[in-house]
Scaffold this active site. Structure first.
Site, short mmCIF file in Angstrom:
data_model
loop_
_atom_site.label_atom_id
_atom_site.label_comp_id
_atom_site.label_asym_id
_atom_site.label_seq_id
_atom_site.Cartn_x
_atom_site.Cartn_y
_atom_site.Cartn_z
N GLY A 26 0.97 -1.21 0.03
CA GLY A 26 0.09 0.10 -0.01
C GLY A 26 0.96 1.18 -0.08
O GLY A 26 1.87 1.22 -0.76
N ASP A 83 -2.87 -1.88 11.06
CA ASP A 83 -2.77 -2.35 12.39
C ASP A 83 -3.63 -3.37 12.63
O ASP A 83 -3.41 -4.58 13.32
CB ASP A 83 -2.80 -1.19 13.35
CG ASP A 83 -1.69 -0.07 13.20
OD1 ASP A 83 -0.47 -0.66 12.93
OD2 ASP A 83 -2.06 0.93 13.69
N HIS A 108 5.08 0.90 12.85
CA HIS A 108 4.32 1.48 13.79
C HIS A 108 4.37 0.38 15.11
O HIS A 108 4.28 -0.86 14.76
CB HIS A 108 3.06 1.87 13.37
CG HIS A 108 2.00 2.31 14.41
ND1 HIS A 108 2.60 3.28 15.48
CD2 HIS A 108 0.80 2.20 14.48
CE1 HIS A 108 1.30 3.59 16.23
NE2 HIS A 108 0.30 2.91 15.79
N GLU A 227 -13.71 29.42 5.10
CA GLU A 227 -13.14 30.06 6.46
C GLU A 227 -12.46 29.08 7.38
O GLU A 227 -11.26 29.17 8.04
CB GLU A 227 -13.86 31.06 7.03
CG GLU A 227 -14.24 32.20 6.22
CD GLU A 227 -13.04 33.07 5.62
OE1 GLU A 227 -11.93 32.86 6.04
OE2 GLU A 227 -13.37 33.49 4.60
#
Length: 339
Positions: A26, A83, A108, A227
């Site tokens: 990936g 994970d 990780h 905004e």
């Protein structure tokens, strides 16, 4: 201060004669596989039968095997799948082939730190975690620059775990920018906290709350979108480039004054107390247990929250407004996966 490592600290000889299996292809997987291959490392890619990524990896000239065969063939196994599927994949296909002296790697630390993966004691367990998405890891490698990364050693069975991790980081291109020493606990807990309290959860809720405040007060949703969401990238880019001071230097004095005087009213003592609570839930393993259970029971709550977020007014307005923005790279609108 933690140790920092650069090109002079890495030596590809520690990967010489070794095969590295990249499990997954990936965002990170493709970058790791291609960068290591282009650095002269022998690479195989581990993908399940029928994976849509197989054709991409083979088109790039990479050898694709099943995860089990890749782990059996390799001396170094880097797991780069999401994970929530790592533990089952490891236990069913990789673990039987992690013989003494091999290296198990991660980008990780979730599954090691929270005990979902329990490697044998006679292998090295390390981490090299680039601090950029995969496409940037690949892009900057091809430009000869590289991205910063973290490195950690969880098990040092061979006595050369750090040296091999640094060799991997060198092949990945990260030592050009610099690699910072950490450990699995620190990386995992700080990464989860950053995602939940600031980068994803915190930022998303801040944007949604600001948008809704303006809309509820009678302002046009389109104006509120510009905004509170669209212009966020402009500010984040300035912060990333030069820190908060550079951002404040770059905006108007009016905006800077509003930052100093109103910002602390938004992120106040109550917010900080919630941040501490979130960190405590991560440290205690409460979040991990909740997320693991969510995946074991079919992800019903997760998928419902994903769908609800996709249908929020700010998302509907955003999809319409982005059609006007020809300066943005045209990307297919993301739907809501149901599984």
């Amino acid at each position: 201060m933690p140790n920092r490592y650069y090109e002079k600290d890495g030596n590809l000889d520690f990967l010489a004669g070794r095969t590295v299996a990249i499990i997954g292809y990936g965002s990170q997987g493709h970058a790791h596989a291609l960068n290591l291959r282009d650095s002269g490392v022998d690479v195989v890619v581990g993908l399940p039968a029928g994976s849509k990524s197989t054709a991409k990896a083979e088109a790039a000239g990479l050898k694709v095997l099943s995860p089990a065969d890749a782990a059996k063939t390799a001396n170094v196994v880097m797991i780069l799948v999401p994970d929530h599927i790592q533990a089952d994949l490891y236990n069913n296909e990789i673990a039987p082939h992690m013989t003494a002296g091999k290296t198990l790697m991660f980008a990780h630390g979730f599954n090691i730190h929270f005990g979902q993966i329990k490697p044998p004691v006679d292998i090295d367990v390390t981490m090299v975690a680039p601090k950029a998405p995969g496409h940037r890891v690949r892009e900057l490698y091809t430009e000869g620059v590289g991205v910063p990364a973290l490195v950690a050693v969880h098990q040092n069975a061979t006595g050369q775990a750090l040296e091999r991790a640094l060799a991997y980081a060198l092949a990945l291109g990260c030592l050009k920018a610099g690699v910072i020493d950490t450990n699995f606990r620190e990386e995992t807990e700080s990464d989860l906290f950053g995602e939940q309290a600031v980068l994803c959860g915190g930022a998303a809720e801040l944007v949604r709350a600001g948008f809704q405040t303006l809309v509820d007060a009678g302002y046009a949703p389109e104006i509120a979108y510009f905004e509170c969401l669209h212009e966020l990238k402009l500010i984040v880019d300035l912060i990333q480039e030069g820190g908060l001071s550079y951002m404040r230097y770059s905006v108007s004095d009016t905006a800077e004054y509003g930052d100093y005087t109103r910002g602390p009213r938004v992120v106040n003592d109550q917010t900080r107390a919630e941040m501490k609570k979130i960190l405590s839930e991560i440290q205690s393993g409460e979040f991990a247990r909740q997320w693991i259970e969510e995946n074991k029971t079919g992800r019903k709550n997760f998928l419902a929250m994903r769908e609800k977020g996709h249908n929020d007014q700010i998302e509907v307005v955003g999809r319409e407004l982005r059609e006007m923005m020809t300066f943005l790279k045209k990307k297919k609108e993301v739907g809501v996966p149901v599984a």
